[in-house]
Write an enzyme that holds these catalytic residues in place. Structure first.
Site, PDB file in Angstrom:
ATOM      1  N   ARG A  86       0.979  -1.048  -0.090  1.00  0.00           N
ATOM      2  CA  ARG A  86       0.076   0.171   0.091  1.00  0.00           C
ATOM      3  C   ARG A  86       0.792   1.075   0.053  1.00  0.00           C
ATOM      4  NH1 ARG A  86      -2.304  -3.900   3.026  1.00  0.00           N
ATOM      5  NH2 ARG A  86      -1.331  -3.168   4.857  1.00  0.00           N
ATOM      6  N   GLU A 121       4.980  -9.240  15.236  1.00  0.00           N
ATOM      7  CA  GLU A 121       4.475  -9.723  16.384  1.00  0.00           C
ATOM      8  C   GLU A 121       4.313 -11.391  16.447  1.00  0.00           C
ATOM      9  OE1 GLU A 121       0.523  -7.564  15.604  1.00  0.00           O
ATOM     10  OE2 GLU A 121       0.113  -8.518  17.482  1.00  0.00           O
TER      11      GLU A 121
HETATM   12  P1  AMP Z   1       4.267  -2.237  11.757  1.00  0.00           P
HETATM   13  O1  AMP Z   1       5.472  -2.768  11.136  1.00  0.00           O
HETATM   14  O2  AMP Z   1       3.771  -2.943  13.063  1.00  0.00           O
HETATM   15  O3  AMP Z   1       4.283  -0.893  11.998  1.00  0.00           O
HETATM   16  O4  AMP Z   1       3.400  -2.531  10.482  1.00  0.00           O
HETATM   17  C1  AMP Z   1       3.294  -1.666   9.556  1.00  0.00           C
HETATM   18  C2  AMP Z   1       2.751  -2.448   8.386  1.00  0.00           C
HETATM   19  O5  AMP Z   1       1.837  -3.160   8.373  1.00  0.00           O
HETATM   20  C3  AMP Z   1       2.327  -1.323   7.282  1.00  0.00           C
HETATM   21  O6  AMP Z   1       2.817  -1.610   6.129  1.00  0.00           O
HETATM   22  C4  AMP Z   1       0.625  -1.603   7.663  1.00  0.00           C
HETATM   23  O7  AMP Z   1       0.097  -1.504   6.331  1.00  0.00           O
HETATM   24  C5  AMP Z   1       0.447  -2.788   8.198  1.00  0.00           C
HETATM   25  N1  AMP Z   1      -0.446  -2.943   9.381  1.00  0.00           N
HETATM   26  C6  AMP Z   1       0.024  -3.296  10.490  1.00  0.00           C
HETATM   27  N2  AMP Z   1      -1.001  -3.150  11.294  1.00  0.00           N
HETATM   28  C7  AMP Z   1      -2.099  -2.668  10.815  1.00  0.00           C
HETATM   29  C8  AMP Z   1      -3.332  -2.413  10.915  1.00  0.00           C
HETATM   30  N3  AMP Z   1      -4.034  -2.566  12.400  1.00  0.00           N
HETATM   31  N4  AMP Z   1      -4.180  -1.853  10.070  1.00  0.00           N
HETATM   32  C9  AMP Z   1      -3.839  -1.721   8.724  1.00  0.00           C
HETATM   33  N5  AMP Z   1      -2.606  -1.973   8.340  1.00  0.00           N
HETATM   34  C10 AMP Z   1      -1.624  -2.421   9.292  1.00  0.00           C
END
Ligand code: AMP
Length: 172
Positions: A60, A97
């Site tokens: 995205r 996670e």
């Molecule tokens: P993070 O590494 O945890 O910051 O996750 C970021 C990536 O995962 C991004 O590319 C987001 O598109 C996706 N992502 C993680 N959690 C969510 C969520 N709750 N809703 C939408 N996209 C998420």
């Protein structure tokens, strides 16, 4: 905060696994007025800042990043899941996670001193964006900011990106 834009983002509970509320931006992207407003509001911040390259994170982040790059007259660099980029790459592995994941960038995508804007849709824990920050720094890029449509504040992802500035259009 642009409340109308926030409202149009769809919450999908328990995706991709139980307990996670997924912020589905496809409902914003397909609405012409909202999409244009999102791109205008985000790009406005960087006009005149001399951004050379926007780095978009699969998948995205490609949509957000390409639109920002076009508005700013910058190039777009894509950071992809392993095995997708055809030329020589650098790889960053980061914790999720559940388990680990990796991202790759072409070795010749960024030159020393390039002014970089990193773009993605949602900042959650910050692990993904932090991995990209690591790649860009390793290549000598000058990170101007990391930009997101939205940020899940409770997860404090921006802490992982310190000391780089973080911007999000809205907080969840
Ligand atoms: P993070 O590494 O945890 O910051 O996750 C970021 C990536 O995962 C991004 O590319 C987001 O598109 C996706 N992502 C993680 N959690 C969510 C969520 N709750 N809703 C939408 N996209 C998420």
């Amino acid at each position: 905060m642009p409340q109308k834009l926030k409202k149009i983002i769809r919450d999908v509970p328990d995706f991709p696994k139980k307990g996670i509320v997924f912020k589905d931006i496809t409902t914003l992207l397909k609405d012409a007025v909202s999409f244009q407003r999102m791109v205008d509001l985000m790009s406005h911040r960087y006009v005149g800042k001399g951004i050379d390259l926007v780095v978009g994170i699969e998948a995205r982040g490609f949509v957000v990043g390409a639109a920002l790059a076009y508005k700013l007259g910058a190039g777009i660099v894509i950071v992809r899941k392993p095995g997708k980029l055809p030329h020589k790459t650098y790889k960053a592995t980061y914790e999720l996670e559940y388990g680990k994941d990796s991202l790759e960038i072409h070795q010749d995508a960024i030159s020393h001193g390039h002014k970089i804007l990193i773009a993605d849709d949602v900042l959650a824990t910050g692990g993904t964006a932090a991995a990209v920050v690591g790649l860009v720094k390793k290549m000598g890029g000058n990170i101007i900011e990391c930009a997101f449509i939205g940020e899940i504040e409770a997860l404090n992802g921006r802490k992982k990106l310190e000391p780089h500035p973080v911007f999000s259009l809205m907080k969840f």
